[in-house]
Scaffold this active site. Sequence first.
Site, PDB file in Angstrom:
ATOM      1  N   ARG A 121       0.812  -1.234   0.000  1.00 11.81           N
ATOM      2  CA  ARG A 121       0.000   0.000   0.000  1.00 11.81           C
ATOM      3  C   ARG A 121       0.838   1.274   0.000  1.00 11.81           C
ATOM      4  NH1 ARG A 121      -2.503  -3.301   3.572  1.00 11.81           N
ATOM      5  NH2 ARG A 121      -4.337  -4.315   2.735  1.00 11.81           N
ATOM      6  N   LYS A 143       3.425  12.022 -10.405  1.00 12.92           N
ATOM      7  CA  LYS A 143       2.568  11.218 -11.287  1.00 12.92           C
ATOM      8  C   LYS A 143       3.339   9.953 -11.665  1.00 12.92           C
ATOM      9  CE  LYS A 143      -0.317  14.673 -13.628  1.00 12.92           C
ATOM     10  NZ  LYS A 143      -0.672  15.255 -14.954  1.00 12.92           N
ATOM     11  N   GLU A 185      10.958  20.437 -23.303  1.00 10.87           N
ATOM     12  CA  GLU A 185      10.210  20.647 -22.054  1.00 10.87           C
ATOM     13  C   GLU A 185      10.800  21.830 -21.273  1.00 10.87           C
ATOM     14  OE1 GLU A 185       7.483  18.881 -21.587  1.00 10.87           O
ATOM     15  OE2 GLU A 185       7.783  16.915 -22.537  1.00 10.87           O
ATOM     16  N   LYS A 227       8.339  23.799 -12.263  1.00  7.52           N
ATOM     17  CA  LYS A 227       7.420  22.669 -12.151  1.00  7.52           C
ATOM     18  C   LYS A 227       7.004  22.451 -10.701  1.00  7.52           C
ATOM     19  CE  LYS A 227       5.896  18.184 -13.287  1.00  7.52           C
ATOM     20  NZ  LYS A 227       5.948  16.928 -14.013  1.00  7.52           N
ATOM     21  N   GLU A 237      -3.910  18.327 -10.301  1.00  2.16           N
ATOM     22  CA  GLU A 237      -4.321  18.952 -11.559  1.00  2.16           C
ATOM     23  C   GLU A 237      -5.799  19.353 -11.578  1.00  2.16           C
ATOM     24  OE1 GLU A 237      -2.294  17.366 -15.002  1.00  2.16           O
ATOM     25  OE2 GLU A 237      -3.898  18.071 -16.320  1.00  2.16           O
ATOM     26  N   ARG A 241      -2.046  23.189 -12.584  1.00  2.00           N
ATOM     27  CA  ARG A 241      -1.090  22.191 -13.086  1.00  2.00           C
ATOM     28  C   ARG A 241      -1.297  21.931 -14.580  1.00  2.00           C
ATOM     29  NH1 ARG A 241       1.295  16.713 -10.149  1.00  2.00           N
ATOM     30  NH2 ARG A 241       2.587  16.093 -11.907  1.00  2.00           N
ATOM     31  N   ASN A 245       0.692  21.381 -19.514  1.00  2.00           N
ATOM     32  CA  ASN A 245       0.336  20.688 -20.757  1.00  2.00           C
ATOM     33  C   ASN A 245       0.505  21.563 -21.986  1.00  2.00           C
ATOM     34  OD1 ASN A 245      -0.412  18.415 -19.278  1.00  2.00           O
ATOM     35  ND2 ASN A 245      -2.511  19.126 -19.034  1.00  2.00           N
ATOM     36  N   HIS A 248       1.074  20.131 -25.407  1.00  2.00           N
ATOM     37  CA  HIS A 248       0.823  18.689 -25.318  1.00  2.00           C
ATOM     38  C   HIS A 248      -0.496  18.248 -25.943  1.00  2.00           C
ATOM     39  CE1 HIS A 248       4.346  18.681 -22.795  1.00  2.00           C
ATOM     40  NE2 HIS A 248       4.287  17.371 -22.663  1.00  2.00           N
ATOM     41  N   HIS A 252       0.254  15.738 -28.555  1.00  2.00           N
ATOM     42  CA  HIS A 252      -0.208  14.374 -28.291  1.00  2.00           C
ATOM     43  C   HIS A 252      -1.017  13.839 -29.481  1.00  2.00           C
ATOM     44  CE1 HIS A 252      -2.734  11.258 -26.260  1.00  2.00           C
ATOM     45  NE2 HIS A 252      -1.571  10.982 -25.698  1.00  2.00           N
ATOM     46  N   HIS A 267       8.991  12.459 -28.348  1.00  2.00           N
ATOM     47  CA  HIS A 267       7.987  13.191 -27.573  1.00  2.00           C
ATOM     48  C   HIS A 267       8.296  14.700 -27.533  1.00  2.00           C
ATOM     49  CE1 HIS A 267       5.108  14.266 -24.509  1.00  2.00           C
ATOM     50  NE2 HIS A 267       6.080  14.757 -23.761  1.00  2.00           N
TER      51      HIS A 267
END
Length: 368
Positions: A121, A143, A185, A227, A237, A241, A245, A248, A252, A267
């Site tokens: 856990r 994340k 980035e 960041k 988010e 946050r 993106n 992105h 994406h 990417h």
Amino acid sequence: MTIIPVSGGAFAAYDVMVGRGLLAQAGKHIAPLAKGRTVIVTDETVAGIHAQALTASLTAAGVKSEVVAVPAGEGSKSFAELERVLDRLLEIGLDRKDVVIALGGGVVGDLAGLAAALFMRGIDFVQIPTTLLAQVDSSVGGKTAIDTPRGKNLIGAFHQPRLVLADIDVLATLPPRQVKSGWAEVLKHGLICDAAFFDWLAGEGAAGAAGDPAALERAVIRSVEIKSAVVGEDEKEAGRRALLNLGHTFGHAVETEVGFDEGALAHGEAVALGCCMAFRYSAREGLCSAADVERVEAVVSAAGLPTRLAQAGVFVADRLLALMAGDKKAEGGALTLILARGIGQVFVAKGVDADKVRAFLIEEGATA
Ligand SMILES: NC(=O)c1ccc[n+]([C@@H]2O[C@H](COP(=O)([O-])OP(=O)(O)OC[C@H]3O[C@@H](n4cnc5c(N)ncnc54)[C@H](O)[C@@H]3O)[C@@H](O)[C@H]2O)c1
Ligand SMILES: [Zn+2]
């Protein structure tokens, strides 16, 4: 060495250390966290280059460690590899006081982080990011995720690391295209909220895209500051946050159409292109100036990154639009974009008119 503290409402504060030669000092920094043993999760490529230095440093600090290596590449963000890693942690006999160390790029960080979140856990984990992308982006913010055949990063958890060690020297072994991809980035962070940083990246700092360690160090520090400030305010988010993106949603969609073929379009290349598209769309809507767009394109291009859709392939406007609307970041089917009022001044634009975006994509060169 520079220490950037990361803190927010709901998680235990931790430090991101950025500097040269940190891998050799890792044991000293990890020893206070590791009451028992550590397991180093890495990939086969990074294991061959950097695992020994880490193991030696841990041993010298009196910390026991074992190495678990997964194959290099996005394919390791799978249920199968997650299961294999968790099973190894059980086999080794790790307990709740032990620590997982992620040594590698974003793939290893996401996989090891999720394994640490699930094991008993949740146990502590330390990030030692070895790609520029991982140092400026994925290792900070908590994340973690794996992919499924239905999409990327769909199965995951928020699990913040206890410590992040970003050693600039490990970037020396990174292939140049990977450095450039991570640089996208970095540029993104300047574009989001720091025009002065973007100016530096455009001038003196530009050597970082070609691997200059001094420029990389400063770029990593400022990126992590940006960041971590955003994540500290909005871990899950709910609002701010989403600014991260930038580039992105367009990027994406393009990446998906290319089939996530890193060889064809990395990417960071998609993100760089996506940032240029977000600025061009913003100018089309009268939000930012044509001069801002020209500046963004010039800096992206000087870093060896693409600015135009045609550089990424041939696309159909409606397919890109469908992907943009279906992006898991979209709410209620409406198009949400990160748009710009200028360099360093981006904002979350909700309910963006899909017809306008479609017309824009056709102007960009996508077929109707
Ligand atoms: N969690 C987050 O917030 C977040 C944010 C952005 C991206 N990501 C994820 O990150 C992943 C991409 O990360 P990445 O670009 O670091 O890819 P990666 O982890 O696959 O690393 C790229 C390649 O570089 C090799 N490598 C790593 N470090 C090296 C070094 N120092 N020297 C030589 N080779 C080295 C790796 O073996 C791999 O082949 C994606 O899965 C993406 O979803 C996560
Ligand atoms: Zn990205």
